[in-house]
Every structure is written in structure tokens, then in C-alpha cells.
Design a protein around this motif. Structure first.
Motif, PDB file in Angstrom:
ATOM      1  N   LEU A  29       0.844  -1.195   0.000  1.00 47.85           N
ATOM      2  CA  LEU A  29       0.000   0.000   0.000  1.00 47.85           C
ATOM      3  C   LEU A  29       0.884   1.251   0.000  1.00 47.85           C
ATOM      4  CD1 LEU A  29      -2.859   1.319   0.312  1.00 47.85           C
ATOM      5  CD2 LEU A  29      -2.494   1.193   2.794  1.00 47.85           C
ATOM      6  N   GLY A  30       1.956   1.196   0.779  1.00 50.44           N
ATOM      7  CA  GLY A  30       2.886   2.323   0.870  1.00 50.44           C
ATOM      8  C   GLY A  30       3.532   2.672  -0.464  1.00 50.44           C
ATOM      9  N   GLU A  31       3.648   1.689  -1.359  1.00 44.26           N
ATOM     10  CA  GLU A  31       4.251   1.953  -2.668  1.00 44.26           C
ATOM     11  C   GLU A  31       3.441   2.990  -3.452  1.00 44.26           C
ATOM     12  OE1 GLU A  31       5.071   1.149  -7.053  1.00 44.26           O
ATOM     13  OE2 GLU A  31       3.213   0.689  -5.983  1.00 44.26           O
ATOM     14  N   LYS A  32       2.137   3.040  -3.184  1.00 41.75           N
ATOM     15  CA  LYS A  32       1.269   3.998  -3.896  1.00 41.75           C
ATOM     16  C   LYS A  32       1.652   5.444  -3.589  1.00 41.75           C
ATOM     17  CE  LYS A  32      -2.821   1.027  -4.240  1.00 41.75           C
ATOM     18  NZ  LYS A  32      -4.270   0.890  -3.888  1.00 41.75           N
ATOM     19  N   LEU A  33       2.261   5.665  -2.412  1.00 41.20           N
ATOM     20  CA  LEU A  33       2.665   7.030  -2.054  1.00 41.20           C
ATOM     21  C   LEU A  33       3.813   7.530  -2.923  1.00 41.20           C
ATOM     22  CD1 LEU A  33       2.490   7.075   1.852  1.00 41.20           C
ATOM     23  CD2 LEU A  33       0.734   7.703   0.201  1.00 41.20           C
ATOM     24  N   LYS A  34       4.491   6.592  -3.578  1.00 41.79           N
ATOM     25  CA  LYS A  34       5.582   6.999  -4.464  1.00 41.79           C
ATOM     26  C   LYS A  34       5.066   7.653  -5.744  1.00 41.79           C
ATOM     27  CE  LYS A  34       8.859   3.455  -2.899  1.00 41.79           C
ATOM     28  NZ  LYS A  34       9.796   2.391  -3.309  1.00 41.79           N
ATOM     29  N   PHE A  35       3.792   7.363  -6.096  1.00 39.07           N
ATOM     30  CA  PHE A  35       3.251   8.002  -7.300  1.00 39.07           C
ATOM     31  C   PHE A  35       1.989   8.823  -7.018  1.00 39.07           C
ATOM     32  CE2 PHE A  35       1.922   3.468  -7.433  1.00 39.07           C
ATOM     33  CZ  PHE A  35       0.544   3.595  -7.387  1.00 39.07           C
ATOM     34  N   GLU A  36       1.665   9.004  -5.731  1.00 38.65           N
ATOM     35  CA  GLU A  36       0.601   9.944  -5.356  1.00 38.65           C
ATOM     36  C   GLU A  36       1.241  11.323  -5.267  1.00 38.65           C
ATOM     37  OE1 GLU A  36      -2.863  11.655  -4.590  1.00 38.65           O
ATOM     38  OE2 GLU A  36      -2.728   9.497  -4.954  1.00 38.65           O
ATOM     39  N   MET A  37       0.844  12.218  -6.169  1.00 41.40           N
ATOM     40  CA  MET A  37       1.504  13.515  -6.268  1.00 41.40           C
ATOM     41  C   MET A  37       0.869  14.556  -5.346  1.00 41.40           C
ATOM     42  SD  MET A  37       4.011  13.186  -8.435  1.00 41.40           S
ATOM     43  CE  MET A  37       4.278  11.512  -7.852  1.00 41.40           C
ATOM     44  N   ARG A  38       1.705  15.429  -4.804  1.00 40.94           N
ATOM     45  CA  ARG A  38       1.277  16.563  -3.992  1.00 40.94           C
ATOM     46  C   ARG A  38       1.270  17.831  -4.857  1.00 40.94           C
ATOM     47  NH1 ARG A  38       1.779  16.906   1.420  1.00 40.94           N
ATOM     48  NH2 ARG A  38       2.954  18.851   1.356  1.00 40.94           N
ATOM     49  N   HIS A  39       0.630  18.878  -4.330  1.00 42.49           N
ATOM     50  CA  HIS A  39       0.674  20.153  -5.042  1.00 42.49           C
ATOM     51  C   HIS A  39       1.947  20.901  -4.622  1.00 42.49           C
ATOM     52  CE1 HIS A  39      -0.791  23.593  -7.261  1.00 42.49           C
ATOM     53  NE2 HIS A  39      -0.403  24.355  -6.254  1.00 42.49           N
ATOM     54  N   SER A  40       3.061  20.289  -4.890  1.00 44.16           N
ATOM     55  CA  SER A  40       4.371  20.878  -4.602  1.00 44.16           C
ATOM     56  C   SER A  40       5.313  20.435  -5.711  1.00 44.16           C
ATOM     57  CB  SER A  40       4.920  20.395  -3.251  1.00 44.16           C
ATOM     58  OG  SER A  40       4.085  20.790  -2.191  1.00 44.16           O
ATOM     59  N   TRP A  41       6.263  21.305  -6.001  1.00 45.11           N
ATOM     60  CA  TRP A  41       7.221  21.018  -7.074  1.00 45.11           C
ATOM     61  C   TRP A  41       8.632  21.094  -6.525  1.00 45.11           C
ATOM     62  CZ3 TRP A  41       5.177  19.809 -11.918  1.00 45.11           C
ATOM     63  CH2 TRP A  41       3.782  19.991 -12.011  1.00 45.11           C
ATOM     64  N   LEU A  42       9.502  20.286  -7.099  1.00 41.76           N
ATOM     65  CA  LEU A  42      10.897  20.237  -6.665  1.00 41.76           C
ATOM     66  C   LEU A  42      11.710  21.306  -7.380  1.00 41.76           C
ATOM     67  CD1 LEU A  42      11.441  16.360  -6.672  1.00 41.76           C
ATOM     68  CD2 LEU A  42      10.461  17.800  -4.881  1.00 41.76           C
ATOM     69  N   SER A  43      12.912  21.522  -6.896  1.00 38.47           N
ATOM     70  CA  SER A  43      13.771  22.559  -7.472  1.00 38.47           C
ATOM     71  C   SER A  43      14.190  22.221  -8.905  1.00 38.47           C
ATOM     72  CB  SER A  43      15.015  22.765  -6.607  1.00 38.47           C
ATOM     73  OG  SER A  43      15.727  21.551  -6.462  1.00 38.47           O
ATOM     74  N   ASN A  44      14.059  20.945  -9.298  1.00 37.29           N
ATOM     75  CA  ASN A  44      14.412  20.560 -10.669  1.00 37.29           C
ATOM     76  C   ASN A  44      13.208  20.566 -11.604  1.00 37.29           C
ATOM     77  OD1 ASN A  44      12.995  18.293  -9.886  1.00 37.29           O
ATOM     78  ND2 ASN A  44      14.616  16.813 -10.379  1.00 37.29           N
ATOM     79  N   GLY A  45      12.046  21.043 -11.084  1.00 35.47           N
ATOM     80  CA  GLY A  45      10.865  21.159 -11.932  1.00 35.47           C
ATOM     81  C   GLY A  45       9.953  19.951 -11.935  1.00 35.47           C
ATOM     82  N   ARG A  46      10.305  18.900 -11.194  1.00 36.91           N
ATOM     83  CA  ARG A  46       9.458  17.709 -11.118  1.00 36.91           C
ATOM     84  C   ARG A  46       8.479  17.830  -9.959  1.00 36.91           C
ATOM     85  NH1 ARG A  46       9.631  13.155  -8.181  1.00 36.91           N
ATOM     86  NH2 ARG A  46      11.778  13.365  -7.445  1.00 36.91           N
ATOM     87  N   GLN A  47       7.278  17.272 -10.137  1.00 32.96           N
ATOM     88  CA  GLN A  47       6.285  17.302  -9.067  1.00 32.96           C
ATOM     89  C   GLN A  47       6.699  16.345  -7.958  1.00 32.96           C
ATOM     90  OE1 GLN A  47       2.340  16.780 -10.603  1.00 32.96           O
ATOM     91  NE2 GLN A  47       1.337  17.518  -8.744  1.00 32.96           N
ATOM     92  N   GLU A  48       6.335  16.696  -6.732  1.00 34.43           N
ATOM     93  CA  GLU A  48       6.724  15.919  -5.553  1.00 34.43           C
ATOM     94  C   GLU A  48       5.703  14.834  -5.231  1.00 34.43           C
ATOM     95  OE1 GLU A  48       7.674  16.967  -0.876  1.00 34.43           O
ATOM     96  OE2 GLU A  48       5.964  17.894  -1.861  1.00 34.43           O
ATOM     97  N   SER A  49       6.186  13.679  -4.788  1.00 32.41           N
ATOM     98  CA  SER A  49       5.284  12.616  -4.343  1.00 32.41           C
ATOM     99  C   SER A  49       5.059  12.722  -2.833  1.00 32.41           C
ATOM    100  CB  SER A  49       5.880  11.236  -4.667  1.00 32.41           C
ATOM    101  OG  SER A  49       6.966  10.944  -3.791  1.00 32.41           O
ATOM    102  N   VAL A  50       3.992  12.112  -2.362  1.00 31.33           N
ATOM    103  CA  VAL A  50       3.702  12.089  -0.925  1.00 31.33           C
ATOM    104  C   VAL A  50       4.836  11.387  -0.171  1.00 31.33           C
ATOM    105  CG1 VAL A  50       2.110  11.250   0.853  1.00 31.33           C
ATOM    106  CG2 VAL A  50       1.209  12.146  -1.298  1.00 31.33           C
ATOM    107  N   ALA A  51       5.368  10.318  -0.745  1.00 28.49           N
ATOM    108  CA  ALA A  51       6.441   9.567  -0.082  1.00 28.49           C
ATOM    109  C   ALA A  51       7.659  10.450   0.171  1.00 28.49           C
ATOM    110  CB  ALA A  51       6.836   8.353  -0.931  1.00 28.49           C
ATOM    111  N   GLU A  52       7.977  11.306  -0.794  1.00 30.75           N
ATOM    112  CA  GLU A  52       9.137  12.193  -0.644  1.00 30.75           C
ATOM    113  C   GLU A  52       8.898  13.223   0.453  1.00 30.75           C
ATOM    114  OE1 GLU A  52      10.849  12.168  -5.218  1.00 30.75           O
ATOM    115  OE2 GLU A  52       8.982  13.226  -4.770  1.00 30.75           O
ATOM    116  N   HIS A  53       7.684  13.725   0.521  1.00 32.50           N
ATOM    117  CA  HIS A  53       7.322  14.673   1.582  1.00 32.50           C
ATOM    118  C   HIS A  53       7.448  14.010   2.949  1.00 32.50           C
ATOM    119  CE1 HIS A  53       4.927  17.374   4.085  1.00 32.50           C
ATOM    120  NE2 HIS A  53       4.091  16.378   4.328  1.00 32.50           N
ATOM    121  N   THR A  54       6.884  12.820   3.092  1.00 36.24           N
ATOM    122  CA  THR A  54       6.909  12.108   4.371  1.00 36.24           C
ATOM    123  C   THR A  54       8.342  11.816   4.805  1.00 36.24           C
ATOM    124  OG1 THR A  54       4.767  11.085   3.910  1.00 36.24           O
ATOM    125  CG2 THR A  54       6.109  10.054   5.613  1.00 36.24           C
TER     126      THR A  54
END
Length: 206
Positions: free
Chosen positions: A14-39
Motif C-alpha cells: 500500500l505504501g508503494e502507492k505514495l511513491k506516485f501519489e503527487m502533492r501540489h508541490s514542485w521540486l527545485s528541478n521542476g518535477r512534481q513531488e510525491s507524498v512519499a518524498e514529503h513524508t
């Protein structure tokens, strides 16, 4: 034991889904952030800031709370804070979806572990214990740090205002208040560089 491990494996998947669940945040390289990265980064922040807090923290409980809190978004999805700020219906629906998700996680694991994660999730939501207040503060601060790191073109107008609305999350601890001030200063500098009048934004909040 094998049955317990199968249940744990199900939650890990189930936790793997957080790797592709996107947040309304963007990284410094222009890519959208995943929930897993935020956590992950909220967890890193907890580890680094914990020794400086005014009150002793149960580090294990704090980290567990941070990790479990966003797991519900694997099924409920991530809804940005600005979507629930002035919309009671959306806020209520979000809460219902997340409660269903944490109940499913509890029931899947069963036993003491399922109950522990269920209780930790609600502890975070209720924000009554010191650990839950710290977890909530770091969650909000990490989001602002990420906005500060992203290109200003990815910000929407409400986020200009939200950059100066974090006091209510950190007022219980002087170190978190100071940390917030540093993050807010970065946000203000970024907004000013983009030609945005931050004084009028702050006056509107008051």
C-alpha cells in the motif's frame, strides 16, 4: 507468524502507492513531488530538530506518527490545504475518506500493531500531545520549505498568503517558532524577488 507477515507485506505494498501519489508541490528541478518524498523529509526534520525542542520527545512515537499519517493518502489521495481552508464540504469529505483508510489499515494488520497505528493517526489529527503538535508543525514547515525551493511560477496566489500563516502551528515551542521565522524569511525574499508586494499580503492577513 506467516499470516502476520503477509498482512505487513500488504501494508508495505500500500505504501508503494505514495511513491506516485503527487502533492501540489514542485521540486527545485521542476518535477512534481510525491507524498512519499514529503513524508521522508518530514521524518528527517524530526530527527534533526528533536534535540533542540524545549520538551523531551518520544522519538519513536513521533516518527511512527509522521510515517503513518500520510499513508492514508495511498487510498484517500492528497488534497491540498488550500482546497479545504474555506470549503467545509471538501474538508468533511477528506476527513471521512481518510478515516475509512486508517480503519482499513487497522483491520488489515489486526492485533496490537493495527490498533497502535490507528491510535497514532488520530493522535496526530487531534494535535493535543506534544509529539502530535511537533509532527503537525514539521508537516506544515516542510511544505513551505519545498515551496521555497520550487520555481515561483509553480505557486498559486493563495500560497503567497499561506507563507505567512504558519504561526498557529509553531507557537507552542520557541525553537519551532524560530525555525518557522527562517523559513518565512526565505519565502518573503522569494516573493519580493518576483516583484510581489509582501507587505500588502501580510496586512491582508491581519
Amino acid at each position: 507468524m506467516k499470516n502476520d507477515l503477509l498482512k505487513i507485506l500488504e501494508i508495505i505494498k500500500l505504501g508503494e502507492k505514495l511513491k506516485f501519489e503527487m502533492r501540489h508541490s514542485w521540486l527545485s528541478n521542476g518535477r512534481q513531488e510525491s507524498v512519499a518524498e514529503h513524508t521522508w523529509r518530514v521524518s528527517l526534520m524530526a530527527m534533526l530538530i528533536e534535540p533542540y525542542l524545549k520538551q523531551k520527545v518520544d522519538s519513536s512515537r513521533l516518527l511512527k506518527m509522521i510515517i503513518i499519517h500520510d499513508l492514508v493518502e495511498a487510498e484517500a489521495g492528497d488534497i491540498p490545504a488550500f482546497d479545504t481552508m474555506d470549503n467545509h464540504t471538501v474538508k468533511e469529505q477528506k476527513a471521512m475518506n481518510e478515516i475509512k483508510s486508517i480503519e482499513k489499515i487497522r483491520d488489515t494488520l489486526g492485533g496490537a500493531m493495527g490498533e497502535e497505528l490507528y491510535n497514532l493517526w488520530f493522535e496526530f489529527e487531534n494535535k493535543e500531545t506534544f509529539e502530535s503538535k511537533v509532527a503537525n508543525a514539521l508537516d506544515k514547515l516542510e511544505a513551505q520549505i519545498q515551496h521555497n525551493e520550487a520555481d515561483i511560477s509553480t505557486w498559486i496566489e493563495i500560497e503567497h498568503k499561506m507563507s505567512f500563516m504558519m504561526d498557529k502551528h509553531v507557537g507552542f515551542d520557541p525553537i519551532l517558532q524560530l525555525f518557522k521565522d527562517l523559513i518565512e524569511e526565505e519565502a518573503e525574499e522569494k516573493l519580493k524577488e518576483a516583484g510581489i508586494d509582501t507587505n500588502s499580503i501580510k496586512e491582508a492577513i491581519l
